[in-house]
Design a protein around this motif. Structure first.
Motif, PDB file in Angstrom:
ATOM      1  N   LYS A  18       0.729  -1.084  -0.018  1.00 34.61           N
ATOM      2  CA  LYS A  18      -0.059  -0.033  -0.005  1.00 34.61           C
ATOM      3  C   LYS A  18       0.812   1.215  -0.214  1.00 34.61           C
ATOM      4  O   LYS A  18       0.243   2.425   0.233  1.00 34.61           O
ATOM      5  N   ILE A  19       2.160   1.111  -0.205  1.00 34.70           N
ATOM      6  CA  ILE A  19       2.892   2.201   0.036  1.00 34.70           C
ATOM      7  C   ILE A  19       2.812   3.256  -1.117  1.00 34.70           C
ATOM      8  O   ILE A  19       2.748   4.562  -1.003  1.00 34.70           O
ATOM      9  N   GLY A  20       2.621   2.822  -2.373  1.00 31.56           N
ATOM     10  CA  GLY A  20       2.011   3.444  -3.459  1.00 31.56           C
ATOM     11  C   GLY A  20       0.957   4.492  -3.057  1.00 31.56           C
ATOM     12  O   GLY A  20       1.076   5.628  -3.495  1.00 31.56           O
ATOM     13  N   ILE A  21      -0.043   3.832  -2.723  1.00 30.83           N
ATOM     14  CA  ILE A  21      -1.449   4.839  -2.600  1.00 30.83           C
ATOM     15  C   ILE A  21      -1.035   5.658  -1.452  1.00 30.83           C
ATOM     16  O   ILE A  21      -1.812   7.102  -1.258  1.00 30.83           O
ATOM     17  N   LEU A  22      -0.419   5.257  -0.378  1.00 35.80           N
ATOM     18  CA  LEU A  22      -0.121   6.269   0.687  1.00 35.80           C
ATOM     19  C   LEU A  22       0.760   7.191   0.534  1.00 35.80           C
ATOM     20  O   LEU A  22       0.543   8.325   1.080  1.00 35.80           O
ATOM     21  N   PHE A  23       1.815   6.803  -0.379  1.00 42.02           N
ATOM     22  CA  PHE A  23       2.686   8.226  -0.873  1.00 42.02           C
ATOM     23  C   PHE A  23       1.872   9.399  -1.941  1.00 42.02           C
ATOM     24  O   PHE A  23       2.200  10.280  -1.624  1.00 42.02           O
ATOM     25  N   ALA A  24       0.999   8.695  -2.684  1.00 43.75           N
ATOM     26  CA  ALA A  24       0.031   9.669  -3.267  1.00 43.75           C
ATOM     27  C   ALA A  24      -0.842  10.419  -2.488  1.00 43.75           C
ATOM     28  O   ALA A  24      -0.997  11.627  -2.732  1.00 43.75           O
ATOM     29  N   MET A  25      -1.373   9.998  -1.377  1.00 43.64           N
ATOM     30  CA  MET A  25      -2.115  10.803  -0.344  1.00 43.64           C
ATOM     31  C   MET A  25      -1.224  11.515   0.275  1.00 43.64           C
ATOM     32  O   MET A  25      -1.506  12.698   0.388  1.00 43.64           O
ATOM     33  N   PHE A  26       0.037  11.370   0.506  1.00 46.52           N
ATOM     34  CA  PHE A  26       1.156  12.371   1.077  1.00 46.52           C
ATOM     35  C   PHE A  26       1.207  13.509   0.280  1.00 46.52           C
ATOM     36  O   PHE A  26       1.230  14.714   0.393  1.00 46.52           O
ATOM     37  N   LEU A  27       1.663  13.296  -0.928  1.00 52.57           N
ATOM     38  CA  LEU A  27       1.739  14.229  -2.042  1.00 52.57           C
ATOM     39  C   LEU A  27       0.700  15.203  -2.056  1.00 52.57           C
ATOM     40  O   LEU A  27       0.860  16.427  -2.407  1.00 52.57           O
ATOM     41  N   ILE A  28      -0.621  14.660  -2.062  1.00 55.65           N
ATOM     42  CA  ILE A  28      -1.800  15.537  -2.026  1.00 55.65           C
ATOM     43  C   ILE A  28      -1.869  16.493  -0.815  1.00 55.65           C
ATOM     44  O   ILE A  28      -2.042  17.656  -1.131  1.00 55.65           O
ATOM     45  N   MET A  29      -1.724  15.634   0.335  1.00 56.60           N
ATOM     46  CA  MET A  29      -1.634  16.510   1.600  1.00 56.60           C
ATOM     47  C   MET A  29      -0.602  17.687   1.281  1.00 56.60           C
ATOM     48  O   MET A  29      -0.793  18.839   1.816  1.00 56.60           O
TER      49      MET A  29
END
Length: 197
Positions: A18-29
């Motif tokens: 799930k690191i990919g989707i969590l990283f995407a969330m981080f970039l959005i935040m």
């Protein structure tokens, strides 16, 4: 109460894949945080509001992960759906902690640990009042504040790694840390509920 090794092992398993989707969330935040700083005059206030919303949204996301539920990038915006609750939580926790700081630094730090589970409680109990969640966090953390302090200390090496790698290691370290913190919350909650039974 589970051991730190158990909490961390569960966290590693939960974020695997799930690191990919969590990283995407981080970039959005991160992007929204940066953008909010450029809001004319009200940049600081906008940043505060965004921070409150993402604190609730992040708790919601990692609770879903810990429970084996599917997460989407959109879940990170959960806090904006109930923005007023997120703002009130941020306000009252900050207020209470600052009031304790007026006495001495140590009581303020202790209360910060006491209220630390508030966003998790709100994410799990939609409709609960903020003051109820803060009170419940205080009760749940009774006898566990030192546990949380030691848990934070156990991540010092990982946070140093983030610094040494200029933030690159954070792509994995931050999800690992927050997943562990979420498991800590669930363990503390289970311990608290068992005492009420």
């Amino acid at each position: 109460m589970k051991t730190f090794n158990e909490l961390k092992s569960s966290a590693k398993a939960q974020i695997s894949g799930k690191i990919g989707i969590l990283f995407a969330m981080f970039l959005i935040m991160f992007g929204i945080f940066i953008a909010s700083n450029f809001v004319p005059v009200l940049g600081t206030i906008a940043n505060y509001l965004v921070g409150a919303a993402f604190a609730l949204g992040g708790s919601f996301v990692f609770l879903k992960i810990a429970k084996g539920e599917t997460v989407t990038v959109g879940n990170i915006f959960y806090g904006f759906e109930d923005l007023w609750t997120a703002i009130k939580a941020q306000f009252f926790m900050t207020l209470f902690i600052c009031l304790w700081y007026l006495l001495l630094i140590i009581p303020g730090i202790i209360k910060a640990y006491s209220y630390s589970m508030t966003y998790f409680i709100l994410a799990e109990n939609k409709g609960m009042s903020v003051l109820e969640a803060i009170t419940l966090s205080r009760k749940m953390m009774n006898g566990h504040k030192m546990d949380l302090f030691l848990l934070f200390l156990s991540f010092i090496g990982w946070f140093l790694l983030v610094v040494i790698t200029f933030g690159i290691a954070g792509i994995w370290v931050y999800p690992y840390f927050y997943a562990t913190l979420t498991n800590f919350y669930l363990s503390v909650k289970e311990d608290y509920m068992s005492k009420l039974a």
